[in-house]
Design a protein around this motif. Sequence first.
Motif, mmCIF file in Angstrom:
data_model
loop_
_atom_site.group_PDB
_atom_site.id
_atom_site.type_symbol
_atom_site.label_atom_id
_atom_site.label_comp_id
_atom_site.label_asym_id
_atom_site.label_seq_id
_atom_site.Cartn_x
_atom_site.Cartn_y
_atom_site.Cartn_z
ATOM 1 N N LEU A 334 0.808 -1.226 0.000
ATOM 2 C CA LEU A 334 0.000 0.000 0.000
ATOM 3 C C LEU A 334 0.837 1.270 0.000
ATOM 4 C CD1 LEU A 334 -2.754 -1.066 2.569
ATOM 5 C CD2 LEU A 334 -2.908 -1.034 0.078
ATOM 6 N N VAL A 335 2.059 1.193 0.513
ATOM 7 C CA VAL A 335 2.865 2.412 0.655
ATOM 8 C C VAL A 335 4.083 2.398 -0.263
ATOM 9 C CG1 VAL A 335 4.160 3.842 2.286
ATOM 10 C CG2 VAL A 335 2.095 2.645 3.038
ATOM 11 N N ARG A 347 -1.029 11.731 2.985
ATOM 12 C CA ARG A 347 -1.065 11.845 4.445
ATOM 13 C C ARG A 347 -1.569 10.571 5.085
ATOM 14 N NH1 ARG A 347 -4.943 12.865 7.887
ATOM 15 N NH2 ARG A 347 -6.426 13.264 6.203
ATOM 16 N N ARG A 348 -2.573 9.956 4.458
ATOM 17 C CA ARG A 348 -3.135 8.721 5.002
ATOM 18 C C ARG A 348 -2.092 7.592 4.932
ATOM 19 N NH1 ARG A 348 -8.546 9.197 5.696
ATOM 20 N NH2 ARG A 348 -8.838 6.938 5.743
ATOM 21 N N ALA A 349 -1.232 7.645 3.923
ATOM 22 C CA ALA A 349 -0.173 6.638 3.851
ATOM 23 C C ALA A 349 0.776 6.763 5.025
ATOM 24 C CB ALA A 349 0.591 6.776 2.540
ATOM 25 N N SER A 350 1.094 7.963 5.412
ATOM 26 C CA SER A 350 1.961 8.171 6.572
ATOM 27 C C SER A 350 1.293 7.664 7.833
ATOM 28 C CB SER A 350 2.316 9.655 6.716
ATOM 29 O OG SER A 350 2.974 10.124 5.570
ATOM 30 N N GLU A 351 -0.023 7.932 7.979
ATOM 31 C CA GLU A 351 -0.749 7.435 9.138
ATOM 32 C C GLU A 351 -0.747 5.911 9.175
ATOM 33 O OE1 GLU A 351 -4.589 9.104 8.884
ATOM 34 O OE2 GLU A 351 -3.949 11.173 9.291
ATOM 35 N N LEU A 352 -0.859 5.317 7.994
ATOM 36 C CA LEU A 352 -0.865 3.848 7.924
ATOM 37 C C LEU A 352 0.461 3.274 8.435
ATOM 38 C CD1 LEU A 352 -2.345 1.657 5.206
ATOM 39 C CD2 LEU A 352 0.049 1.314 5.751
ATOM 40 N N LYS A 353 1.551 3.884 8.094
ATOM 41 C CA LYS A 353 2.853 3.397 8.541
ATOM 42 C C LYS A 353 2.972 3.510 10.060
ATOM 43 C CE LYS A 353 6.500 4.215 6.086
ATOM 44 N NZ LYS A 353 7.576 4.873 5.323
ATOM 45 N N ILE A 354 2.358 4.586 10.629
ATOM 46 C CA ILE A 354 2.400 4.745 12.081
ATOM 47 C C ILE A 354 1.605 3.640 12.752
ATOM 48 C CG2 ILE A 354 1.699 6.255 13.976
ATOM 49 C CD1 ILE A 354 2.258 8.637 12.108
#
Length: 1104
Positions: A334-335, A347-354
Amino acid sequence: MEEENFVELLQRYRRDRRILLDFLLSGSLIKKVIMPPGAISLDDVDLDQVSVDYVLGCAKKGEMLELSEAIRDYHDSTWLPHMNNGGSVDEFFLATNLESSGSPPKRAPPPVPTAEALPILPNLSTSLSLDSTQDEELSGLSKSQSLNSTKLQELTVDDIEDFEDGDYLDEVSTRRYSRRGLNDASDVTLGLPSFATGITDDGLRETAYEILLAAAGASGGLIVPSKEKKKEKKSRLIRKLGRSKTEHVSQSQQMSGLVGLLETMRVQMEISEAMDIRTRQGLINALAGKVGKRMDTLLIPLELLCCVSRSEFSDKKAYIRWQNRQLNMLEEGLVNHPAVGFGESARRASELKILLAKIEESESLPPSTGELQRTDCLRSLREIAIPLAERPARGDLTGEVCHWADGYHLNVRLYEKLLLSVFDVLDEGKLTEEVEEILELLKSTWRVLGITETIHYTCYAWVLFHQFAITGEQGILRHVIEQLNKIPLKEQRGPQERLHLKSLQCRVESDQKFLDLSFLQSFLLPIQRWANKQLGDYHLHFPEGSTMMENAVALAMVVRRLLLEEPELDGQTAHFTDRDQIEAYVSSSIRNAFLAILHDVEASGASEEHPLALLAEQTKKLLKKDAIIYMPILSQRHPQAPAVSASILHKLYGIKLKPFLEGVEHLTEDVVSVFPAADSLEQYVMALITSTCEEGTADSYCKKLALYKLETISGTLVLRWVNSQLGRILSWVERAIQQERWDPVSPQQRHGSSIVEVYRIVEETVDQFFALKVPMRLGELSSLFRGVDNAFQVYAKHVTDKLARKEDIIPPVPILTRYRKEVALKVFVKKEQHDPRLPDMRKSSEINVLTTPTLCVQLNTLYYAISQLNRLEDSIWERWMRKMPNDISNKRQSGETIRRDTFDGSRKDINAAIDQICEFTGTKVIFWDLREPFIENLFKPTVSQSRLEALIDPLDLVLNQLCDVIMEPLRDRVVTGLLQASLDGLLRVLLDGGPSRIFYPADAKLLEEDLEVLKEFFISGGDGLPRGVVENQVARVRQVIKLLGYETRELIDDLRSVSGLETQGSRSKLGADTKTLLRVLCHRGDSEASQFLKKQYKIPKSAA
């Protein structure tokens, strides 16, 4: 690249360990297996942590196996260096770095006791009888499954009592169990970028299997067998290797259809049964409540994280590994490798990694806190991940496809793991029997992985090729070519696929620089590099040619055709045709092969042969091998490939030969050794080019060759040698002549010995000439011919130089006087005896030395010389044609021109010498030996008183002497010389007989009779000279005798009529010239003739 090879070997080792342990633990070799705490079955045990040596030890001793102890033994052994117990006691491994360990110990190491082999299980039955073939197969199986453990090799077929099932033995006999020797394929890698999360190949393989199950579930073929039933069903491999004689497999247990195929795939992909059950159950649970949702549209890692609990794993470590793999796959899909660009979703991709990091962190927290954090994070993860995964791409609708595993290059790496299942786990060089069904099943994953037809054929071709590089199985290589040919060309692809493939780009590192490669370039360039490497030195990699090279050429050409449609890379040559590529292969390989033989020649310094000669011979062998083995393959795509190969080898050898040629000045042993070998190579090169190319093309290649010009160089050297040898021949000719005594060699060989010696020297020189194996032209042969020709001319000249001059033999002609009556004969004779023109005593002795037998031996010698000349000439030409077979057609015309006048000079001179000696012999006999009875006393004082018949006996004696010595072919020539001399003597007597000889018209009849006697003497009743020859010779004397029969008045009138004519050489009515008529009148005994001569010619009387 070394790291990738290490990983690949490690994975192979782990797989082999698992197969071996499955075999040992599922059979009856172990008395009893005690599970470790928390494990119910073998599916709950991580076999990677079980010590194989410990298991084998328990099997030998017949003890129970405690897996907890086996796991502890495995971990304890990891702290020790690996030892090969089967090797020599002198072999050992170092656990330290040699460079940093300092100097070695001074003392010797302590001796290592030789370990005795442990006894084979004594309580196992050995009564089982197997035929030798089955024994070999099964013993091969035991050994093939081992890696380094020698204890396993001590287990033999005799130790196994449970392999009695006849059906099983029949099935096993059809399979190959011996592990094939594997090649080093470390340089055959894709080179795709590694994953940021560090996903391993095992992780990719397990995720690929999960995708396969989801794709199968979308078609309704996914079922979850009960755990107990699953345990009863052995994998195909385990059933074959481990079932006991009391175990029977019923027909109802054999799986078929999609269920059976999935089981086969599980075994092929080395997925444990526990994982298979967990994944199936998790996918089914995830689909529950999702009405209208296909299983292959699920976000599989997320759904499995939510539906699979920790309690389903045997230990926490296994669960954590599994969870980390799912989290990593979500991040990669996904990322890191999204199929659709983020845009506003970044931004949602960054949240997903967190969130992924928090889920992983939850395992380190206390159970209650950790579980709560994990649940919350999974809920948040679903809210973020599902929208990211369901973004539309390639024209699909939202929710139609879940884009989490179709991003490049994650998708092709996953698909690669699926494709690896087509290989037989028991024989990695063969495709499994279910290959067609497997490939058809894999098509169901195309939707999830974003695989198109082009991507499938490309990935499948790569997987096949990589397996070929490892196993070397030619059958797989043919499958590679077949799949590559199925890849559609650019114009055959749809517009959407073209755009999709164009978007698949990746940056790879190559030769310390980064390249942006398209999808096809990423997969095909490694194949092309391998093919270029193999074919760039095909003499090394394909020593016997064979179909392997033919397949490699076909592979290179089809890959090249596909890559030509891709964007050009730095260093690529535009408009590089297939012929250019084949020519590049030929050029590279032939250079490498030449350097190899050059190194071998330089290394063999002890050889007696000159290195350049040896190099030429080896180069010619290389060219012959190239033309016979390799060129039939390469000529299919480049008809002039043999000419290219020959031209390059000719140039390479020429570079080495040039310094040697520049230093050559004389015909040395090195020259005689090197020149023939180099010329043979060059001639073979020319013949090969001519035979393999059309006339115009062959001429073009031949003109481009920088010829060695050996003929020119060796021609100069040979000419120098010939000239020196010819000087030696001339000195031997003079020496032979000086020592010649002109005695016959034998009664049968009536020639002198000097000519035999001359021929011996000449033939020795000719033998040495043809022993020179250096290249020659007709010019050198012509020089030899001229030299030999000159030698025989010199010989003939030396023979004739010993002859006396004709003037020294024939008495001087008396002064013309007219008739005077009563002239005293004594006074005239006295004056003649004191004539100062007679030869002196020294010359008389020289003339007397040349006796008639001596002259005959000289004639025989000259005849031997000219008769053997033909044989010598034919021999030289025959040997020349054998020496220069290629020049027969090219130089026939010039050769015939030389041959027409080869020995013409010597033939002409020898024949002239023979004629001269024949003439000299006759002259000497008549004018010297028979001077007194013939020249001085014949017809004196009158014709009637001294007839010619008195000379017949002396002439007959001389003739017999000649015929006894002279050779038959020369008899007529020497007798003709004697006849001519006799007639000359007779004319001398009749016309220049001096004042003492007086002839009257009445004497003509007597003279005619004497002439007839002489004629018949030489004809000798048909045994002598031909009558026609004698008649022709006698005719000139008969004319003079006819003149003597005319009256004085007729002669005077005829002389006056001739004297009035101004034309020189005119003849009178009587057929005589002025001189003849004048001499006839001078010998006419009457006053009328005397008065006429006095008045008209002022001729004095004989007394004057």
